[in-house]
Write an enzyme that holds these catalytic residues in place. Structure first.
Site, PDB file in Angstrom:
ATOM      1  N   ALA A  10       0.666  -1.157  -0.047  1.00 45.96           N
ATOM      2  CA  ALA A  10       0.063   0.003   0.115  1.00 45.96           C
ATOM      3  C   ALA A  10       0.949   1.185   0.073  1.00 45.96           C
ATOM      4  O   ALA A  10       0.480   2.321  -0.514  1.00 45.96           O
ATOM      5  CB  ALA A  10      -0.876  -0.014   1.272  1.00 45.96           C
ATOM      6  N   VAL A  61      -0.118 -11.052   6.512  1.00 48.87           N
ATOM      7  CA  VAL A  61       0.751 -12.152   5.848  1.00 48.87           C
ATOM      8  C   VAL A  61       1.460 -13.088   6.792  1.00 48.87           C
ATOM      9  O   VAL A  61       1.971 -14.097   6.610  1.00 48.87           O
ATOM     10  CB  VAL A  61       1.969 -11.539   5.027  1.00 48.87           C
ATOM     11  N   SER A 139      17.657  -6.996   4.754  1.00 45.04           N
ATOM     12  CA  SER A 139      18.083  -5.607   5.119  1.00 45.04           C
ATOM     13  C   SER A 139      19.579  -5.927   5.442  1.00 45.04           C
ATOM     14  O   SER A 139      20.009  -6.872   5.888  1.00 45.04           O
ATOM     15  CB  SER A 139      17.408  -5.368   6.469  1.00 45.04           C
ATOM     16  N   TYR A 152      14.529  -7.596  14.587  1.00 42.21           N
ATOM     17  CA  TYR A 152      14.357  -7.298  13.124  1.00 42.21           C
ATOM     18  C   TYR A 152      15.480  -7.931  12.356  1.00 42.21           C
ATOM     19  O   TYR A 152      15.213  -8.642  11.400  1.00 42.21           O
ATOM     20  CB  TYR A 152      14.441  -5.836  13.021  1.00 42.21           C
ATOM     21  N   SER A 153      16.764  -7.663  13.053  1.00 46.46           N
ATOM     22  CA  SER A 153      18.030  -8.451  12.291  1.00 46.46           C
ATOM     23  C   SER A 153      17.901  -9.719  12.235  1.00 46.46           C
ATOM     24  O   SER A 153      18.382 -10.450  11.284  1.00 46.46           O
ATOM     25  CB  SER A 153      19.260  -7.801  12.971  1.00 46.46           C
ATOM     26  N   ALA A 154      17.339 -10.567  13.300  1.00 50.66           N
ATOM     27  CA  ALA A 154      17.279 -12.040  13.414  1.00 50.66           C
ATOM     28  C   ALA A 154      16.473 -12.371  12.070  1.00 50.66           C
ATOM     29  O   ALA A 154      16.747 -13.401  11.130  1.00 50.66           O
ATOM     30  CB  ALA A 154      16.526 -12.557  14.642  1.00 50.66           C
ATOM     31  N   THR A 155      15.329 -11.767  11.963  1.00 52.16           N
ATOM     32  CA  THR A 155      14.277 -12.039  10.822  1.00 52.16           C
ATOM     33  C   THR A 155      14.936 -11.513   9.293  1.00 52.16           C
ATOM     34  O   THR A 155      14.823 -12.624   8.669  1.00 52.16           O
ATOM     35  CB  THR A 155      13.008 -11.281  10.816  1.00 52.16           C
ATOM     36  N   LYS A 156      15.945 -10.724   9.504  1.00 50.92           N
ATOM     37  CA  LYS A 156      16.357 -10.204   8.079  1.00 50.92           C
ATOM     38  C   LYS A 156      17.386 -11.472   7.560  1.00 50.92           C
ATOM     39  O   LYS A 156      17.673 -11.773   6.346  1.00 50.92           O
ATOM     40  CB  LYS A 156      16.754  -9.014   8.109  1.00 50.92           C
ATOM     41  N   ILE A 185      16.658   3.720   3.780  1.00 52.41           N
ATOM     42  CA  ILE A 185      15.887   4.387   2.717  1.00 52.41           C
ATOM     43  C   ILE A 185      14.772   5.114   3.014  1.00 52.41           C
ATOM     44  O   ILE A 185      14.040   4.715   4.194  1.00 52.41           O
ATOM     45  CB  ILE A 185      15.066   2.828   1.599  1.00 52.41           C
TER      46      ILE A 185
HETATM   47  P1  NAP Z   1       6.649   0.736   5.450  1.00 50.79           P
HETATM   48  O1  NAP Z   1       6.792   1.746   4.858  1.00 50.79           O
HETATM   49  O2  NAP Z   1       6.299   0.626   6.815  1.00 50.79           O
HETATM   50  O3  NAP Z   1       5.728  -0.429   4.515  1.00 50.79           O
HETATM   51  C1  NAP Z   1       5.478  -1.804   4.955  1.00 50.79           C
HETATM   52  C2  NAP Z   1       3.996  -2.093   4.703  1.00 50.79           C
HETATM   53  O4  NAP Z   1       3.676  -3.489   4.978  1.00 50.79           O
HETATM   54  C3  NAP Z   1       2.961  -1.170   5.345  1.00 50.79           C
HETATM   55  O5  NAP Z   1       2.045  -0.838   4.627  1.00 50.79           O
HETATM   56  C4  NAP Z   1       2.352  -2.338   6.538  1.00 50.79           C
HETATM   57  O6  NAP Z   1       1.301  -1.963   6.847  1.00 50.79           O
HETATM   58  C5  NAP Z   1       2.507  -3.495   5.502  1.00 50.79           C
HETATM   59  N1  NAP Z   1       2.510  -4.649   6.493  1.00 50.79           N
HETATM   60  C6  NAP Z   1       2.767  -4.418   7.988  1.00 50.79           C
HETATM   61  N2  NAP Z   1       2.449  -5.857   8.491  1.00 50.79           N
HETATM   62  C7  NAP Z   1       1.694  -6.636   7.595  1.00 50.79           C
HETATM   63  C8  NAP Z   1       1.082  -7.766   7.636  1.00 50.79           C
HETATM   64  N3  NAP Z   1       1.287  -8.617   8.743  1.00 50.79           N
HETATM   65  N4  NAP Z   1       0.469  -8.308   6.561  1.00 50.79           N
HETATM   66  C9  NAP Z   1       0.629  -7.367   5.541  1.00 50.79           C
HETATM   67  N5  NAP Z   1       1.234  -6.172   5.293  1.00 50.79           N
HETATM   68  C10 NAP Z   1       1.826  -5.750   6.378  1.00 50.79           C
HETATM   69  O7  NAP Z   1       8.071  -0.372   5.239  1.00 50.79           O
HETATM   70  P2  NAP Z   1       9.139   0.099   4.026  1.00 50.79           P
HETATM   71  O8  NAP Z   1      10.085   1.043   4.687  1.00 50.79           O
HETATM   72  O9  NAP Z   1       8.669   0.152   2.745  1.00 50.79           O
HETATM   73  O10 NAP Z   1       9.769  -1.343   4.063  1.00 50.79           O
HETATM   74  C11 NAP Z   1       9.381  -2.633   3.011  1.00 50.79           C
HETATM   75  C12 NAP Z   1      10.476  -3.652   3.336  1.00 50.79           C
HETATM   76  O11 NAP Z   1      11.677  -3.107   3.244  1.00 50.79           O
HETATM   77  C13 NAP Z   1      10.502  -4.267   4.685  1.00 50.79           C
HETATM   78  O12 NAP Z   1      10.300  -5.628   4.605  1.00 50.79           O
HETATM   79  C14 NAP Z   1      11.569  -3.724   5.293  1.00 50.79           C
HETATM   80  O13 NAP Z   1      12.036  -4.196   6.542  1.00 50.79           O
HETATM   81  C15 NAP Z   1      12.421  -3.628   4.392  1.00 50.79           C
HETATM   82  N6  NAP Z   1      13.686  -2.746   4.393  1.00 50.79           N
HETATM   83  C16 NAP Z   1      13.293  -1.332   4.662  1.00 50.79           C
HETATM   84  C17 NAP Z   1      14.256  -0.198   4.730  1.00 50.79           C
HETATM   85  C18 NAP Z   1      14.063   0.887   4.970  1.00 50.79           C
HETATM   86  O14 NAP Z   1      15.147   1.613   4.876  1.00 50.79           O
HETATM   87  N7  NAP Z   1      13.002   1.695   4.863  1.00 50.79           N
HETATM   88  C19 NAP Z   1      15.615  -0.979   4.978  1.00 50.79           C
HETATM   89  C20 NAP Z   1      15.851  -2.242   4.964  1.00 50.79           C
HETATM   90  C21 NAP Z   1      15.023  -3.075   4.675  1.00 50.79           C
HETATM   91  P3  NAP Z   1       1.072  -1.072   8.485  1.00 50.79           P
HETATM   92  O15 NAP Z   1       1.560   0.274   8.333  1.00 50.79           O
HETATM   93  O16 NAP Z   1      -0.355  -1.320   8.886  1.00 50.79           O
HETATM   94  O17 NAP Z   1       2.013  -1.912   9.115  1.00 50.79           O
END
Ligand code: NAP
Length: 244
Positions: A10, A61, A139, A152-156, A185
């Site tokens: 989303a 999920v 990550s 978080y780091s454990a899952t990644k 990011i």
């Molecule tokens: P984000 O902006 O928080 O977006 C994640 C989306 O996933 C949100 O809309 C969230 O909804 C949704 N979500 C959460 N729990 C869920 C569930 N149980 N079922 C379905 N959807 C769910 O995060 P992002 O920064 O775009 O990150 C996306 C991915 O990249 C993640 O896996 C994150 O760990 C990884 N990542 C991000 C960064 C960074 O710097 N941003 C760095 C490394 C890795 P809610 O808002 O309701 O929770």
């Protein structure tokens, strides 16, 4: 027309990946945990403007049963699932000494078990198709560790092992599985950090800036493309040179 399913799409990185794959010509199955997540943005309209079909599938999920139903629904709607991007993820940060069991378990359920749930059910569709691309969001925290993020780091880190295992289990069926490991990011997830935390991070980045969501989407697009047909089990770091 081929179909891509992107979890947690989303907003943030997931929405950018969905739009990029729409530009690449895929029909798009969006997913998020609640309908409300789609109310503040126009991601569906932007995707449809690319001339592809787009539908949202609301599902947690981390729930095995909900994922099984959702994958059936996506397959019924689009006929095939050619690309799966396991993007949904959360943080519940805190130093280990103060972290609760609930904080730990919740992050494991959403970030890690979701990858098992989705890869199992979508993998089964892809095995019947004898083709498919699975791309996981790891990550840098999973590769190098990060104070305040033991959950978080454990899952990644787990996602790195899962990526290689899925690549080995499904490779003979024409299915690739790779991961990207973003650094810092600009998204709602990282907006939550304090200015001091953000500056400390930038000081460690060779390119001296945050990454943009489109810079993740571009690498995912490559991994989903024919150009990456012989790339599997790999983790591509996208961090502006955070660690070398
Ligand atoms: P984000 O902006 O928080 O977006 C994640 C989306 O996933 C949100 O809309 C969230 O909804 C949704 N979500 C959460 N729990 C869920 C569930 N149980 N079922 C379905 N959807 C769910 O995060 P992002 O920064 O775009 O990150 C996306 C991915 O990249 C993640 O896996 C994150 O760990 C990884 N990542 C991000 C960064 C960074 O710097 N941003 C760095 C490394 C890795 P809610 O808002 O309701 O929770």
């Amino acid at each position: 027309m081929a179909t891509a399913l992107i979890t947690g799409s989303a907003r943030g990185i997931g929405a950018a990946i969905a739009l990029r794959l729409a530009k690449d010509g895929y029909n798009i199955a969006l997913n998020d945990i609640s309908e409300a997540m789609f109310e503040d943005n126009d991601i569906m309209d932007k995707i449809k403007a690319e001339g592809v079909e787009c539908e949202k599938f609301i599902c947690d999920v981390s729930s095995y049963a909900q994922v099984e139903e959702t994958v059936k629904a996506v397959k019924a709607r689009f006929g095939t699932i050619d690309v799966l991007v396991n993007n949904a993820g959360i943080t519940r940060d805190g130093l280990m000494a103060r972290m609760s069991e609930e904080q730990y378990d919740m992050v494991v359920a959403v970030n890690q078990k979701s990858v098992f749930n989705m890869s199992k059910f979508v993998g089964s569709v892809m095995m019947r198709q004898k083709s498919g691309k699975i791309i996981n969001l790891a990550s840098v925290a999973g590769l190098y560790g990060n104070p305040g993020q033991i959950n978080y780091s454990a899952t990644k880190a787990a996602i790195v092992g899962m990526t290689k295992t899925v690549a080995k289990e499904l490779g003979s069926r024409g299915i690739t599985c790779n991961a990207v490991a973003p650094g810092f990011i600009k998204t709602p997830m990282t907006d939550k950090l304090t200015d001091a935390q953000k500056q400390a991070m930038i000081n460690q980045i060779a390119m001296k800036r945050y990454g943009e969501v489109d810079e993740i989407a571009g690498v995912v697009s490559f991994l989903a493309s024919k150009d990456a047909s012989y790339v599997t089990g790999q983790v591509i770091e996208i961090s502006g040179g955070l660690m070398m």
